[in-house]
Design an enzyme around this catalytic site. Structure first.
Site, short mmCIF file in Angstrom:
data_model
loop_
_atom_site.label_atom_id
_atom_site.label_comp_id
_atom_site.label_asym_id
_atom_site.label_seq_id
_atom_site.Cartn_x
_atom_site.Cartn_y
_atom_site.Cartn_z
CE LYS A 108 -49.82 90.08 -1.72
NZ LYS A 108 -49.67 88.56 -1.58
CD GLU A 132 -57.50 94.01 -10.04
OE1 GLU A 132 -58.12 94.89 -10.88
OE2 GLU A 132 -57.84 93.18 -9.15
CB ILE A 139 -60.30 87.82 -7.75
CG1 ILE A 139 -60.29 86.45 -7.58
CG2 ILE A 139 -61.69 88.26 -7.97
CD1 ILE A 139 -60.82 86.18 -6.13
CE LYS A 208 -53.14 88.94 -0.64
NZ LYS A 208 -53.42 87.28 -0.69
#
Ligand code: NAP
Ligand code: HSE
Length: 433
Positions: A108, A132, A139, A208
């Site tokens: 990230k 992802e 999630i 994020k």
């Protein structure tokens, strides 16, 4: 199944180990779902001896400390970057894309730093870049924002985006645990980043939040654009006051669009106990999305740890492998709207302020006057403790952040205020923009 696709894994720590384990454990079903067997061909690490000692289900010969050779190996079809950090990850990913190899990353920090350049490199090469696992571990949230909600207009995204800090705040609030002890537990459980200040300082959640804001609002938001405060200053007193007033303290990321500007921030908040995000405990994460047509959506699950994160990485690997077999590409990011970032000073919300004060007549009146002088209205005030440990607790009505900051500066300069012990934002059920 005759067809084999070889994966070059960059990094084999918490997440990499989980990826190797999951690919081996589910190999048969993954082969059927993908249309090819997925084999881990090479693994690049810093310390080969340490990687071998982990006893993962791969031959010892796959490990190397020459990470670029993994990317450039002509037998490697797909590159999976789970090493973290900006360099050498950035150079390795760009080289992989140049070689027209699809890339999956959980990084990230990198995506929030140079995402748009990497998206463009992937587009130019005609291959996928999937990430992802970079936001909220297991999630699925990148794909829903990029694909499922592509026909809608997202207005706000609010998330508990860091497992380590949520674990720490939960244990401090529920068990009265000590901050340093719980942080060490989170590290041992594989939740924390290599440098845990990225977690507790809010940097990980800010990265994020930037990624989510970019996808939600079709624009470019970098990690550095996100207003950020961590949980290092949150004390047992803050948690006790929050509980008494019907709140929990959570580190949240909030991204919203209004008046053509993007507000994007990460900091601890007082959150009403009845809010759905308040019940997200331990290392779990949740992302709350508000969209004009869909209404409210909530995505919930494990946000950190080896196997939950491996689930997201392997899902991406299967996706990019399927596309590779069909010489296709998945959905690309849209960054077609240039949006200004709204300064934090323009935020309007409520505040909790804790002051260490002299226990004398007139101090409360002086403090109240300072708030009034800066147009910040007080909703509640009371004293905790007495004598040398006297404290004033104040909850404001909604106020402008810029005015609150000036109030805090003035309070800190007052002779009868020994220190401003805490300032936290109080969010009602509808988050402020
Ligand atoms: P980690 O346990 O520290 O593992 C990092 C791995 O990368 C290690 O194998 C390390 O090699 C290798 N590595 C690091 N720098 C290297 C370099 N310069 N050259 C060669 N190898 C290098 O980290 P992690 O927790 O698995 O996290 C990996 C990535 O996933 C990060 O981007 C992180 O933000 C992301 N992520 C983590 C989680 C989680 O729950 N942990 C969840 C989602 C996303 P050695 O083993 O030899 O040191
Ligand atoms: N260190 C991160 C966390 C890992 O605690 O949430 C998941 O990105």
């Amino acid at each position: 199944m005759d067809r084999v696709l070889r994966i070059g894994l960059l990094g084999c720590g918490t997440v990499g180990g989980g990826v190797v384990t999951l690919l081996a454990r589910e190999a048969e079903d993954i082969a059927v779902r993908t249309g090819a067997r997925l084999e881990v061909g090479r693994i690049g690490v810093r310390d080969v001896a340490k990687a071998r000692a982990r006893g993962l289900p791969v031959d010892d010969g796959v490990f190397t400390d020459d990470v670029m050779s993994v990317v450039e190996d002509p037998d490697i079809d797909v590159v999976v970057e789970v090493m973290g950090g900006l360099e050498p990850a950035d150079t390795l990913i760009r080289r992989a894309l140049e070689l027209k190899k699809p890339v999956v990353t959980a990084n990230k920090e990198l995506v929030a730093h140079t995402g748009p350049e990497l998206y463009e490199a992937a587009r130019a090469a005609g291959v996928d870049l999937a990430y992802e696992a970079a936001v909220a571990g297991a999630i699925p949230i990148i794909r829903p924002l990029k694909e499922s909600l592509a026909g809608d207009r997202v207005t706000r995204v609010v998330g508990i985006l860091n497992g380590t800090t949520n674990y720490i705040l939960t244990k401090m609030a529920e068990d009265g645990a000590d901050y340093a002890t719980v942080l060490a537990d989170a590290q041992a459980l594989g939740y924390a980043e290599a440098d845990p200040t990225a977690d507790v300082g809010g940097h990980d959640a800010a990265a994020k939040c930037a990624i989510l804001a970019s996808l939600a609002f079709d624009t470019v938001v970098h990690g550095r654009d996100v207003f950020r405060e961590g949980i290092e200053g949150v004390t047992a007193t803050d948690l006790r006051v929050a509980d008494r007033l019907g709140y929990v303290v959570k580190l949240v990321g909030i991204a919203g669009e209004s008046d053509d500007r993007i507000g994007v921030r990460v900091h601890p908040v007082f959150l009403p106990k009845e809010h759905p995000l308040a019940s997200v405990r331990d290392a779990f994460n949740a992302v709350y999305v508000e969209a004009e047509a869909a209404g409210e959506l909530m995505f919930y699950g494990r946000g950190a740890g080896a196997m939950p994160t491996a689930s997201a990485v392997v899902g991406d690997v299967i996706d990019v492998a399927r596309n590779l077999l069909q010489t296709a590409r998945g959905a690309a990011e849209s960054v077609h709207r240039a949006k200004a970032i709204r300064p934090i000073e323009d935020l309007q919300t409520q505040y909790y302020v804790l002051l260490d004060v002299d226990d004398q007549a007139g101090v409360l009146a002086d403090v109240a006057r300072t708030f009034g002088d800066h147009a910040v209205s007080i909703a509640q005030v009371w004293q905790e403790g007495a004598g040398d440990s006297a404290q004033l607790v104040l909850i404001t009505h909604r106020a402008r952040e810029g005015d609150l900051q000036q109030t805090v500066q003035a309070l800190a300069a007052m002779a009868n205020v020994r220190s401003v012990a805490s300032v936290l934002r109080v969010e009602s059920e509808v988050f402020s923009s």
